[in-house]
Design a protein around this motif. Structure first.
Motif, PDB file in Angstrom:
ATOM      1  N   PHE A  84      46.837  42.521  44.983  1.00  0.00           N
ATOM      2  CA  PHE A  84      46.864  43.726  44.158  1.00  0.00           C
ATOM      3  C   PHE A  84      46.823  45.011  44.983  1.00  0.00           C
ATOM      4  N   GLY A  85      46.898  44.897  46.286  1.00  0.00           N
ATOM      5  CA  GLY A  85      46.911  46.081  47.136  1.00  0.00           C
ATOM      6  C   GLY A  85      45.572  46.752  47.286  1.00  0.00           C
ATOM      7  N   LEU A  86      44.489  46.005  46.999  1.00  0.00           N
ATOM      8  CA  LEU A  86      43.163  46.608  47.085  1.00  0.00           C
ATOM      9  C   LEU A  86      42.692  46.708  48.536  1.00  0.00           C
ATOM     10  N   PRO A  87      42.054  47.804  48.892  1.00  0.00           N
ATOM     11  CA  PRO A  87      41.329  47.826  50.155  1.00  0.00           C
ATOM     12  C   PRO A  87      40.212  46.785  50.094  1.00  0.00           C
ATOM     13  N   THR A  88      39.886  46.188  51.220  1.00  0.00           N
ATOM     14  CA  THR A  88      38.825  45.194  51.250  1.00  0.00           C
ATOM     15  C   THR A  88      37.747  45.601  52.247  1.00  0.00           C
ATOM     16  N   ILE A  89      36.516  45.320  51.871  1.00  0.00           N
ATOM     17  CA  ILE A  89      35.386  45.440  52.779  1.00  0.00           C
ATOM     18  C   ILE A  89      34.771  44.054  52.867  1.00  0.00           C
ATOM     19  N   ALA A 136      43.005  44.674  39.385  1.00  0.00           N
ATOM     20  CA  ALA A 136      44.110  45.630  39.486  1.00  0.00           C
ATOM     21  C   ALA A 136      43.644  47.072  39.432  1.00  0.00           C
ATOM     22  N   ASN A 137      42.492  47.326  38.820  1.00  0.00           N
ATOM     23  CA  ASN A 137      42.044  48.699  38.611  1.00  0.00           C
ATOM     24  C   ASN A 137      40.851  49.118  39.459  1.00  0.00           C
ATOM     25  N   ALA A 138      40.367  48.224  40.306  1.00  0.00           N
ATOM     26  CA  ALA A 138      39.214  48.546  41.147  1.00  0.00           C
ATOM     27  C   ALA A 138      39.583  49.525  42.250  1.00  0.00           C
ATOM     28  N   LEU A 139      38.583  50.195  42.755  1.00  0.00           N
ATOM     29  CA  LEU A 139      38.775  51.072  43.914  1.00  0.00           C
ATOM     30  C   LEU A 139      38.805  50.250  45.197  1.00  0.00           C
ATOM     31  N   CYS A 140      38.037  49.172  45.212  1.00  0.00           N
ATOM     32  CA  CYS A 140      37.889  48.376  46.417  1.00  0.00           C
ATOM     33  C   CYS A 140      37.320  47.013  46.059  1.00  0.00           C
ATOM     34  N   PHE A 141      37.660  46.002  46.865  1.00  0.00           N
ATOM     35  CA  PHE A 141      37.093  44.667  46.721  1.00  0.00           C
ATOM     36  C   PHE A 141      36.157  44.421  47.884  1.00  0.00           C
ATOM     37  N   ILE A 142      34.947  43.932  47.585  1.00  0.00           N
ATOM     38  CA  ILE A 142      33.940  43.740  48.631  1.00  0.00           C
ATOM     39  C   ILE A 142      33.499  42.280  48.655  1.00  0.00           C
ATOM     40  N   GLN A 143      33.556  41.682  49.833  1.00  0.00           N
ATOM     41  CA  GLN A 143      33.102  40.303  50.004  1.00  0.00           C
ATOM     42  C   GLN A 143      32.056  40.253  51.115  1.00  0.00           C
ATOM     43  N   PRO A 144      30.783  40.243  50.740  1.00  0.00           N
ATOM     44  CA  PRO A 144      29.706  40.257  51.735  1.00  0.00           C
ATOM     45  C   PRO A 144      29.173  38.866  52.076  1.00  0.00           C
ATOM     46  N   THR A 152      43.364  48.219  29.081  1.00  0.00           N
ATOM     47  CA  THR A 152      42.208  49.103  29.259  1.00  0.00           C
ATOM     48  C   THR A 152      41.018  48.668  28.400  1.00  0.00           C
ATOM     49  N   GLU A 153      41.238  47.735  27.476  1.00  0.00           N
ATOM     50  CA  GLU A 153      40.115  47.279  26.649  1.00  0.00           C
ATOM     51  C   GLU A 153      39.033  46.630  27.508  1.00  0.00           C
ATOM     52  N   TYR A 154      39.448  45.995  28.595  1.00  0.00           N
ATOM     53  CA  TYR A 154      38.461  45.361  29.470  1.00  0.00           C
ATOM     54  C   TYR A 154      37.669  46.402  30.247  1.00  0.00           C
ATOM     55  N   LEU A 155      38.303  47.500  30.587  1.00  0.00           N
ATOM     56  CA  LEU A 155      37.575  48.578  31.257  1.00  0.00           C
ATOM     57  C   LEU A 155      36.586  49.228  30.286  1.00  0.00           C
ATOM     58  N   ARG A 156      37.026  49.433  29.059  1.00  0.00           N
ATOM     59  CA  ARG A 156      36.134  50.014  28.049  1.00  0.00           C
ATOM     60  C   ARG A 156      34.950  49.096  27.770  1.00  0.00           C
ATOM     61  N   LYS A 157      35.190  47.794  27.801  1.00  0.00           N
ATOM     62  CA  LYS A 157      34.137  46.806  27.540  1.00  0.00           C
ATOM     63  C   LYS A 157      32.948  47.016  28.466  1.00  0.00           C
ATOM     64  N   TYR A 158      33.220  47.386  29.725  1.00  0.00           N
ATOM     65  CA  TYR A 158      32.152  47.556  30.705  1.00  0.00           C
ATOM     66  C   TYR A 158      31.880  49.028  31.025  1.00  0.00           C
ATOM     67  N   ASN A 159      32.511  49.916  30.275  1.00  0.00           N
ATOM     68  CA  ASN A 159      32.323  51.354  30.464  1.00  0.00           C
ATOM     69  C   ASN A 159      32.636  51.771  31.900  1.00  0.00           C
ATOM     70  N   ILE A 160      33.806  51.334  32.368  1.00  0.00           N
ATOM     71  CA  ILE A 160      34.261  51.694  33.702  1.00  0.00           C
ATOM     72  C   ILE A 160      35.650  52.316  33.603  1.00  0.00           C
ATOM     73  N   GLU A 161      36.032  53.049  34.648  1.00  0.00           N
ATOM     74  CA  GLU A 161      37.330  53.713  34.686  1.00  0.00           C
ATOM     75  C   GLU A 161      38.124  53.244  35.896  1.00  0.00           C
ATOM     76  N   ARG A 162      39.431  53.359  35.788  1.00  0.00           N
ATOM     77  CA  ARG A 162      40.321  52.932  36.865  1.00  0.00           C
ATOM     78  C   ARG A 162      39.959  53.614  38.179  1.00  0.00           C
ATOM     79  N   GLN A 163      39.846  52.825  39.225  1.00  0.00           N
ATOM     80  CA  GLN A 163      39.562  53.271  40.585  1.00  0.00           C
ATOM     81  C   GLN A 163      38.271  54.081  40.696  1.00  0.00           C
ATOM     82  N   LYS A 164      37.320  53.782  39.806  1.00  0.00           N
ATOM     83  CA  LYS A 164      36.011  54.413  39.897  1.00  0.00           C
ATOM     84  C   LYS A 164      34.903  53.370  39.940  1.00  0.00           C
ATOM     85  N   TYR A 165      35.259  52.188  40.458  1.00  0.00           N
ATOM     86  CA  TYR A 165      34.234  51.155  40.635  1.00  0.00           C
ATOM     87  C   TYR A 165      34.596  50.271  41.821  1.00  0.00           C
TER      88      TYR A 165
END
Length: 205
Positions: free
Chosen positions: A157-162, A133-141, A47-60
């Protein structure tokens, strides 16, 4: 190509192979499909990497690629900034990646940096995999691809993709991801809203 050449032909995906197959039929070249893949990933999910960017699990939402025009981060940022505030006030956008050329395109992207749009620069190892592993979604535009390692890792990682609806992307995601009309910011905006409103149905734990 000519009738006497002995060059072997290699391609990353079956989609890429289809136009080449025409030449194989005509010129009789040897044909190999070399598909990308992802090995088992062992990493420290910290979680130190999430804190580094001020983000939370599945909220980005996560973009992870080079910051060059063909990867489409500008399109994603534009679509994200057009979301109703009820969405982007709760869900952040993480732009992970860098470029070898610090040009006008790069600096125009960085103008959008904020507490909601977070640029990480180049990342790898535990940090990279923790963000996946902690993203809500992966996006490749992207507008141009081969067989994308980014999509393959996100699916690992089982992420939904857009993804943009270029064949190089959709041949991987098939019916398991959401797609939008390549290059169309309003189409991407619509899909982002659709996903955020119904994200639980798209995620595979």
């Amino acid at each position: 190509f000519n009738d006497t050449a002995t060059t072997e032909i290699y391609t990353l995906s079956l989609h890429d192979a289809l136009p080449i197959y025409f030449f194989l039929q005509r010129y009789g070249k040897k044909f190999e499909i070399l598909q990308n893949g992802v090995s088992k990933i062992n990493f420290k999910n910290s979680t130190e990497y999430l804190r580094k960017y001020n983000i939370e699990r599945q909220k980005y939402l996560l973009f992870m690629a080079r910051l060059v025009p063909e990867k489409g981060s500008h399109l994603l940022i534009d679509a994200y900034e057009r979301l109703p505030s009820i969405f982007n006030s709760k869900i952040k956008l993480v732009i992970a990646g860098d470029t070898n050329y610090y040009d006008e395109y790069y600096y125009n992207l960085k103008k959008h940096s904020s507490d909601k749009i977070i640029f990480t620069g180049f990342i790898n190892g535990d940090e990279k995999y923790t963000l996946l592993a902690n993203a809500l979604c992966f996006i490749q535009p992207s507008s141009i691809e081969g067989m994308s390692i980014g999509i393959l890792e996100a699916m690992y990682f089982g992420l939904p993709t857009i993804v943009s609806d270029i064949p190089e992307n959709t041949v991987i995601t098939k019916n398991f991801g959401l797609k939008y009309n390549n290059g169309n910011v309003e189409s991407l905006r619509y899909i982002l809203i659709k996903f955020i409103e119904n994200h639980d149905r798209y995620r595979s734990e």
